[in-house]
Motif scaffolding. Structure first.
Motif, PDB file in Angstrom:
ATOM      1  N   VAL A  45      33.408 135.554  44.878  1.00  0.00           N
ATOM      2  CA  VAL A  45      34.430 134.679  45.116  1.00  0.00           C
ATOM      3  C   VAL A  45      34.116 133.407  44.625  1.00  0.00           C
ATOM      4  O   VAL A  45      34.778 132.946  43.804  1.00  0.00           O
ATOM      5  CB  VAL A  45      34.618 134.682  46.669  1.00  0.00           C
ATOM      6  N   LEU A  46      33.092 132.721  45.230  1.00  0.00           N
ATOM      7  CA  LEU A  46      32.730 131.208  44.513  1.00  0.00           C
ATOM      8  C   LEU A  46      32.559 131.515  42.944  1.00  0.00           C
ATOM      9  O   LEU A  46      32.879 130.565  42.352  1.00  0.00           O
ATOM     10  CB  LEU A  46      31.733 130.763  45.063  1.00  0.00           C
ATOM     11  N   ALA A  74      41.446 133.242  33.080  1.00  0.00           N
ATOM     12  CA  ALA A  74      41.488 134.399  33.990  1.00  0.00           C
ATOM     13  C   ALA A  74      40.462 135.314  33.725  1.00  0.00           C
ATOM     14  O   ALA A  74      39.886 135.911  34.663  1.00  0.00           O
ATOM     15  CB  ALA A  74      43.008 135.016  33.169  1.00  0.00           C
ATOM     16  N   SER A  75      39.813 135.601  32.478  1.00  0.00           N
ATOM     17  CA  SER A  75      38.568 136.455  32.341  1.00  0.00           C
ATOM     18  C   SER A  75      37.560 135.836  33.274  1.00  0.00           C
ATOM     19  O   SER A  75      36.815 136.568  33.704  1.00  0.00           O
ATOM     20  CB  SER A  75      38.247 136.239  30.875  1.00  0.00           C
ATOM     21  N   GLY A  76      37.174 134.423  33.185  1.00  0.00           N
ATOM     22  CA  GLY A  76      35.984 134.072  33.976  1.00  0.00           C
ATOM     23  C   GLY A  76      36.367 134.134  35.541  1.00  0.00           C
ATOM     24  O   GLY A  76      35.248 134.516  36.198  1.00  0.00           O
ATOM     25  N   ALA A  77      37.608 134.054  35.892  1.00  0.00           N
ATOM     26  CA  ALA A  77      37.981 134.224  37.377  1.00  0.00           C
ATOM     27  C   ALA A  77      37.703 135.732  37.619  1.00  0.00           C
ATOM     28  O   ALA A  77      36.998 135.951  38.820  1.00  0.00           O
ATOM     29  CB  ALA A  77      39.465 133.785  37.706  1.00  0.00           C
ATOM     30  N   ALA A  78      38.174 136.816  37.052  1.00  0.00           N
ATOM     31  CA  ALA A  78      38.021 137.932  37.342  1.00  0.00           C
ATOM     32  C   ALA A  78      36.460 138.540  37.111  1.00  0.00           C
ATOM     33  O   ALA A  78      36.111 139.312  37.943  1.00  0.00           O
ATOM     34  CB  ALA A  78      38.859 139.020  36.337  1.00  0.00           C
ATOM     35  N   GLY A  79      36.015 137.825  36.060  1.00  0.00           N
ATOM     36  CA  GLY A  79      34.444 138.003  36.116  1.00  0.00           C
ATOM     37  C   GLY A  79      33.552 137.811  37.325  1.00  0.00           C
ATOM     38  O   GLY A  79      32.551 138.553  37.672  1.00  0.00           O
TER      39      GLY A  79
END
Length: 249
Positions: free
Chosen positions: A194-195, A88-93
């Motif tokens: 996004v990517l 979740a953190s990586g996706a948000a970052g």
């Protein structure tokens, strides 16, 4: 009947050989792919603004220092919690490109350290003891998922540091460049909005798996050292973890 003195050595060698095998296989398929694409990632990293590149190590050191205290106050997230949290953190970052990727670093480092502390606890150590806290930090310098740093630091078993304030600073100063090199690759992959969310989530998961496995090996070796002695365990692991030399005709 006399005790067979060769048996403990044989048992130790087998246990350490298995730990060395696990260490060598800590890199999963995602990290192996990243290493194969290393040149592309390095080119992308070098394309980042100089101000960002110089900031990565500074932010990493600050994140290590902050997470060193924060992780101790963070509850155990259980066996699956850390993985879900870093994804979740990586996706948000990565969702917002470079600015959010940089802002995400302290959260990710804290989650990594929290998972490492959980491995210390699972091995029977108290992660709040000073020397164990030092060992948790040193997992980041015990090896690296990056191809250009495939060695392993074997000079750690039994090095129970007394963590004064200056000792912590020195330890973090030594670790930060190595971890910054890893996180720099991640930032380069997250630089595209996004990517970058997909890249950040995937790499966070891969790096967490790597550091968690290294922590398991490290604390298992420390446990063996308590039983068999530091020198014996360190010698066995160095022997088992060192690839054989290729002799060309």
């Amino acid at each position: 009947m006399d005790r067979d003195l060769t048996e403990p050595t044989s048992d130790l060698a087998a246990e350490v050989a298995e730990l060395a095998r696990r260490y060598r296989r800590a890199n999963g398929p995602v990290i192996r792919l990243v290493n194969r694409l290393g040149g592309a990632f390095e080119a992308q990293l070098s394309a980042l603004p100089e101000s960002v590149r110089s900031q990565i190590e500074r932010v990493t050191a600050q994140a290590l220092e902050a997470s060193y205290g924060v992780a101790a106050r963070t509850p155990d997230l259980g066996p699956r919690g850390p993985m879900a949290a870093v994804i979740a953190s990586g996706a948000a970052g990565g969702a917002g490109g470079l600015p959010t990727a940089v802002a995400e670093l302290p959260v990710t480092v804290t989650l990594f350290l929290n998972a490492i502390r959980a491995e210390a606890r699972a091995a029977g150590f108290d992660p709040n003891e000073d020397w164990v806290r030092a060992e948790c930090l040193q997992v980041f310098s015990a090896g690296s998922p990056l191809k250009q740093d495939d060695g392993v630091n074997t000079s750690f078993i039994g090095s129970r540091l007394a963590l004064t304030g200056s000792a912590v600073q020195n330890l973090i100063a030594a670790i930060a460049p190595k971890l910054a090199a890893v996180l720099g690759q991640k930032l380069a992959a997250q630089a595209i909005p996004v990517l970058g969310a997909v890249s950040g989530a995937t790499l966070n998961a891969a790096y967490l798996a790597f550091y968690r496995e290294v922590a398991r090996v490290r604390f298992a070796l420390l446990k063996l050292a308590e039983e068999h002695g530091t020198e014996a365990v360190e010698a066995e692991f160095r022997l088992a973890a060192t690839p054989p030399k290729v002799i060309r005709a």
